[in-house]
Every structure is written in structure tokens, then in C-alpha cells.
Design a protein around this motif. Structure first.
Motif, PDB file in Angstrom:
ATOM      1  N   ARG A 131      73.235  -0.581  21.435  1.00 39.97           N
ATOM      2  CA  ARG A 131      72.692  -1.708  20.666  1.00 39.97           C
ATOM      3  C   ARG A 131      73.814  -2.612  20.161  1.00 39.97           C
ATOM      4  NH1 ARG A 131      68.497   1.946  19.506  1.00 39.97           N
ATOM      5  NH2 ARG A 131      69.621   3.001  17.839  1.00 39.97           N
ATOM      6  N   ARG A 132      74.911  -2.023  19.730  1.00 37.19           N
ATOM      7  CA  ARG A 132      76.044  -2.834  19.281  1.00 37.19           C
ATOM      8  C   ARG A 132      76.660  -3.594  20.459  1.00 37.19           C
ATOM      9  NH1 ARG A 132      76.856   1.867  16.030  1.00 37.19           N
ATOM     10  NH2 ARG A 132      78.329   2.757  17.555  1.00 37.19           N
ATOM     11  N   PHE A 133      76.735  -2.948  21.601  1.00 36.37           N
ATOM     12  CA  PHE A 133      77.283  -3.576  22.792  1.00 36.37           C
ATOM     13  C   PHE A 133      76.420  -4.763  23.204  1.00 36.37           C
ATOM     14  CE2 PHE A 133      78.492  -4.060  27.211  1.00 36.37           C
ATOM     15  CZ  PHE A 133      79.835  -3.716  27.235  1.00 36.37           C
ATOM     16  N   ILE A 134      75.108  -4.581  23.180  1.00 37.63           N
ATOM     17  CA  ILE A 134      74.186  -5.656  23.534  1.00 37.63           C
ATOM     18  C   ILE A 134      74.279  -6.794  22.522  1.00 37.63           C
ATOM     19  CG2 ILE A 134      71.737  -6.268  23.765  1.00 37.63           C
ATOM     20  CD1 ILE A 134      71.257  -3.469  24.911  1.00 37.63           C
ATOM     21  N   THR A 135      74.443  -6.466  21.244  1.00 39.77           N
ATOM     22  CA  THR A 135      74.591  -7.497  20.213  1.00 39.77           C
ATOM     23  C   THR A 135      75.822  -8.364  20.488  1.00 39.77           C
ATOM     24  OG1 THR A 135      73.489  -6.135  18.537  1.00 39.77           O
ATOM     25  CG2 THR A 135      74.922  -7.908  17.747  1.00 39.77           C
ATOM     26  N   ASN A 136      76.906  -7.745  20.917  1.00 35.91           N
ATOM     27  CA  ASN A 136      78.105  -8.514  21.271  1.00 35.91           C
ATOM     28  C   ASN A 136      77.860  -9.392  22.494  1.00 35.91           C
ATOM     29  OD1 ASN A 136      79.718  -7.518  19.185  1.00 35.91           O
ATOM     30  ND2 ASN A 136      80.371  -5.739  20.375  1.00 35.91           N
ATOM     31  N   ALA A 137      77.086  -8.881  23.449  1.00 34.41           N
ATOM     32  CA  ALA A 137      76.745  -9.685  24.622  1.00 34.41           C
ATOM     33  C   ALA A 137      75.879 -10.877  24.223  1.00 34.41           C
ATOM     34  CB  ALA A 137      76.026  -8.831  25.666  1.00 34.41           C
ATOM     35  N   PRO A 197      60.834   4.613  19.413  1.00 37.77           N
ATOM     36  CA  PRO A 197      61.106   6.049  19.569  1.00 37.77           C
ATOM     37  C   PRO A 197      60.869   6.582  20.983  1.00 37.77           C
ATOM     38  CG  PRO A 197      59.071   5.690  18.348  1.00 37.77           C
ATOM     39  CD  PRO A 197      59.735   4.354  18.462  1.00 37.77           C
ATOM     40  N   HIS A 198      60.022   5.928  21.769  1.00 35.80           N
ATOM     41  CA  HIS A 198      59.719   6.427  23.113  1.00 35.80           C
ATOM     42  C   HIS A 198      60.486   5.679  24.201  1.00 35.80           C
ATOM     43  CE1 HIS A 198      57.065   3.042  22.403  1.00 35.80           C
ATOM     44  NE2 HIS A 198      56.767   2.977  23.676  1.00 35.80           N
ATOM     45  N   ILE A 199      61.438   4.828  23.792  1.00 36.94           N
ATOM     46  CA  ILE A 199      62.239   4.080  24.761  1.00 36.94           C
ATOM     47  C   ILE A 199      63.724   4.299  24.463  1.00 36.94           C
ATOM     48  CG2 ILE A 199      62.821   1.797  25.673  1.00 36.94           C
ATOM     49  CD1 ILE A 199      60.010   0.898  24.934  1.00 36.94           C
ATOM     50  N   THR A 200      64.480   4.637  25.480  1.00 33.35           N
ATOM     51  CA  THR A 200      65.925   4.821  25.339  1.00 33.35           C
ATOM     52  C   THR A 200      66.633   3.871  26.299  1.00 33.35           C
ATOM     53  OG1 THR A 200      65.688   7.158  24.749  1.00 33.35           O
ATOM     54  CG2 THR A 200      67.855   6.433  25.508  1.00 33.35           C
ATOM     55  N   ILE A 237      67.336  -6.749  34.408  1.00 38.99           N
ATOM     56  CA  ILE A 237      66.533  -6.028  33.427  1.00 38.99           C
ATOM     57  C   ILE A 237      65.288  -5.484  34.130  1.00 38.99           C
ATOM     58  CG2 ILE A 237      65.188  -6.256  31.298  1.00 38.99           C
ATOM     59  CD1 ILE A 237      68.122  -6.594  30.759  1.00 38.99           C
ATOM     60  N   PRO A 238      64.900  -4.237  33.899  1.00 42.73           N
ATOM     61  CA  PRO A 238      63.685  -3.702  34.524  1.00 42.73           C
ATOM     62  C   PRO A 238      62.461  -4.547  34.158  1.00 42.73           C
ATOM     63  CG  PRO A 238      64.966  -1.943  33.521  1.00 42.73           C
ATOM     64  CD  PRO A 238      65.592  -3.227  33.081  1.00 42.73           C
ATOM     65  N   GLY A 239      61.519  -4.649  35.089  1.00 45.74           N
ATOM     66  CA  GLY A 239      60.341  -5.471  34.875  1.00 45.74           C
ATOM     67  C   GLY A 239      59.566  -5.137  33.612  1.00 45.74           C
ATOM     68  N   LEU A 240      59.517  -3.852  33.242  1.00 40.85           N
ATOM     69  CA  LEU A 240      58.769  -3.448  32.052  1.00 40.85           C
ATOM     70  C   LEU A 240      59.371  -4.001  30.761  1.00 40.85           C
ATOM     71  CD1 LEU A 240      57.938   0.293  32.848  1.00 40.85           C
ATOM     72  CD2 LEU A 240      56.333  -1.627  32.744  1.00 40.85           C
ATOM     73  N   LEU A 241      60.631  -4.424  30.805  1.00 42.48           N
ATOM     74  CA  LEU A 241      61.317  -4.877  29.602  1.00 42.48           C
ATOM     75  C   LEU A 241      61.687  -6.358  29.656  1.00 42.48           C
ATOM     76  CD1 LEU A 241      63.741  -1.841  29.049  1.00 42.48           C
ATOM     77  CD2 LEU A 241      61.442  -2.187  28.136  1.00 42.48           C
ATOM     78  N   GLU A 270      67.967  -9.848  22.984  1.00 42.23           N
ATOM     79  CA  GLU A 270      67.378  -9.542  21.674  1.00 42.23           C
ATOM     80  C   GLU A 270      66.117  -8.703  21.869  1.00 42.23           C
ATOM     81  OE1 GLU A 270      68.838 -13.555  19.223  1.00 42.23           O
ATOM     82  OE2 GLU A 270      66.798 -13.422  20.041  1.00 42.23           O
ATOM     83  N   HIS A 271      65.321  -9.077  22.858  1.00 35.60           N
ATOM     84  CA  HIS A 271      64.107  -8.330  23.197  1.00 35.60           C
ATOM     85  C   HIS A 271      64.459  -6.905  23.621  1.00 35.60           C
ATOM     86  CE1 HIS A 271      59.911  -8.071  24.439  1.00 35.60           C
ATOM     87  NE2 HIS A 271      60.255  -7.707  25.658  1.00 35.60           N
ATOM     88  N   LEU A 272      65.521  -6.771  24.389  1.00 36.56           N
ATOM     89  CA  LEU A 272      65.960  -5.460  24.858  1.00 36.56           C
ATOM     90  C   LEU A 272      66.373  -4.570  23.687  1.00 36.56           C
ATOM     91  CD1 LEU A 272      66.548  -3.805  27.445  1.00 36.56           C
ATOM     92  CD2 LEU A 272      68.866  -4.731  27.388  1.00 36.56           C
ATOM     93  N   ASN A 273      67.075  -5.131  22.721  1.00 37.35           N
ATOM     94  CA  ASN A 273      67.479  -4.357  21.556  1.00 37.35           C
ATOM     95  C   ASN A 273      66.270  -3.915  20.731  1.00 37.35           C
ATOM     96  OD1 ASN A 273      70.161  -3.724  21.514  1.00 37.35           O
ATOM     97  ND2 ASN A 273      70.813  -5.479  20.301  1.00 37.35           N
ATOM     98  N   GLU A 274      65.262  -4.761  20.658  1.00 40.27           N
ATOM     99  CA  GLU A 274      64.037  -4.381  19.939  1.00 40.27           C
ATOM    100  C   GLU A 274      63.357  -3.203  20.630  1.00 40.27           C
ATOM    101  OE1 GLU A 274      61.695  -7.890  19.791  1.00 40.27           O
ATOM    102  OE2 GLU A 274      63.035  -8.964  18.418  1.00 40.27           O
ATOM    103  N   PHE A 275      63.287  -3.264  21.947  1.00 43.49           N
ATOM    104  CA  PHE A 275      62.691  -2.150  22.687  1.00 43.49           C
ATOM    105  C   PHE A 275      63.504  -0.878  22.498  1.00 43.49           C
ATOM    106  CE2 PHE A 275      60.178  -5.048  25.525  1.00 43.49           C
ATOM    107  CZ  PHE A 275      58.973  -4.379  25.392  1.00 43.49           C
TER     108      PHE A 275
END
Length: 214
Positions: free
Chosen positions: A197-203, A124-127, A42-46, A115-120
Motif C-alpha cells: 500500500r505504501r509502494f502504491i501510494t508513492n506510485a 479483508p478478503h482481498i490481498t 491491473i486484473p479485470g476484477l479490480l 487509489e482504487h487498488l489501495n482501497e481494494f
């Protein structure tokens, strides 16, 4: 020459001692946008504090407790840049599926991190996009890179390639153009934000299941 000069300026991170990648942190602080491809972590910013602690704890050569604590503080402080009210950072991230599957710290740490990644990803400014294993071979197999676009409106940014002992910075317009095209291909092959987001939720569910096993 400009990068070398900037690296000698005293940024907030210098108060924490000898922190690696100080040039990169300076560029990140001044960037208007960052496009990052990460095949391993995961990138350091996230990163969450627990995930960042686990990553920093595997540094080679091993860090002292004081050095590890200083690097963790700097990494978490860097994240303030995302929510700078005057100039929020525009961040695009493409992750290889391996980033979601690799157990860093523990399955509980991974659950919290994803879970944190999905929140980020809902900001709107994060993809955030994921490249599933099913994509097969893709242009990002050569490794991690980031494209940092400065706030001064220059057409060309800086490409950062992270290496074991130091980072490599590419500034030639031809280099930044090459990596921009490469990033466009990665984004096109990756899952869209909603599917991601769905893929991450399954992970997340897979890590919860693994943590519950005796």
C-alpha cells in the motif's frame, strides 16, 4: 469435457453478445478463490471504468463502439462477484511493478486506478502484493496466470493462462500443484500488503506529479 459443456450454458454475460473468454467468466463466477499474477495490467476484477475503457480500446482487431461498450459492461458486472454477500470471492493478486508504472489512458486515469487498488487492498478478503523491479529475475517472468479454486471443495482448481487469441486451461493435479508452488514463491518475494500500500501510494504521487507537468 466439463469446461466445454459449461461454456455452452447461458450465463448472464451472453446477453451482451459475443464476449471472449466466456469459459473463464463462468469459472470466475463459480470460484471460491482466485490467485492471480499479472505482469502487465491491473486484473479485470479490480479495474476502474476509465482504466478498463482504455484497455479495451486497444483491442486488436479494433472493436466497434457497440462491441467496446458491451465488453466494458461485462467487465464491470464481473466485479459484483467480489462482494457477493452469500459467498464473497477470496482474491489474491501479485502485480509486477510495471503494472503501476505503465500509463494506461493517462496519468489521471492511473492515479484513480491506483487509489482504487489501495482501497481494494484494505478489504479483508482481498490481498494485493507488488513485485518491485528491485527483486530482479523471478519465477513469474514466463507470464500471466490465474489459479481458480471452485466452490465445490475440490482439492485441485483450474489454472488459466491468457493468450492473444484464446485462453489455455490446465486441470491436471500436477499442473495446478506446479503453479501453486510458483505462486507461493511470487508471494514470498513480493512486498507484504502494508508495504505494498505504501509502494502504491508513492506510485500515485509520481502520476500526480507527471500530470501536473506542462
Amino acid at each position: 469435457m466439463e469446461l466445454a459443456r459449461d461454456s455452452g450454458q447461458q450465463g448472464w454475460w451472453h446477453a451482451h453478445g459475443d464476449i471472449p473468454d466466456s469459459v473463464y467468466i463462468g469459472l470466475e463466477t463459480d470460484a471460491a478463490s482466485i490467485r492471480a499474477y499479472e505482469p502487465l495490467v491491473i486484473p479485470g476484477l479490480l479495474q476502474t471504468p476509465a482504466y478498463a475503457h482504455a484497455v479495451i480500446g486497444k483491442a486488436v482487431p479494433p472493436l466497434t463502439a457497440e462491441q467496446a461498450a458491451a465488453r466494458l459492461k461485462v467487465r464491470l458486472r464481473r466485479q459484483h462477484r467480489i462482494y457477493d454477500p452469500a459467498r464473497p470471492l477470496r482474491l489474491w493478486v501479485v502485480l509486477d511493478e510495471a503494472v503501476l508504472r505503465r500509463v494506461v489512458g493517462s496519468h489521471d486515469v492511473m492515479r484513480e486506478q491506483l487509489e482504487h487498488l489501495n482501497e481494494f487492498g484494505a478489504e479483508p478478503h482481498i490481498t494485493v502484493q507488488v513485485l518491485p523491479y528491485a527483486v530482479g529475475a523471478h519465477p513469474g517472468l514466463a507470464g500471466q496466470f490465474s489459479i481458480l479454486q471452485p466452490t465445490d471443495g475440490l482439492e485441485t482448481g483450474v489454472v488459466y493462462l491468457e493468450r492473444f487469441t484464446s485462453g489455455l486451461y490446465l486441470e491436471k493435479p500436477s499442473d495446478t500443484q506446479h503453479y501453486s508452488v510458483l505462486y507461493d514463491h511470487l508471494q514470498a518475494q513480493a512486498l507484504g500488503p502494508d508495504s505494498t500500500r505504501r509502494f502504491i501510494t508513492n506510485a500515485i504521487k509520481s502520476h500526480i506529479d507527471a500530470a501536473s507537468r506542462p
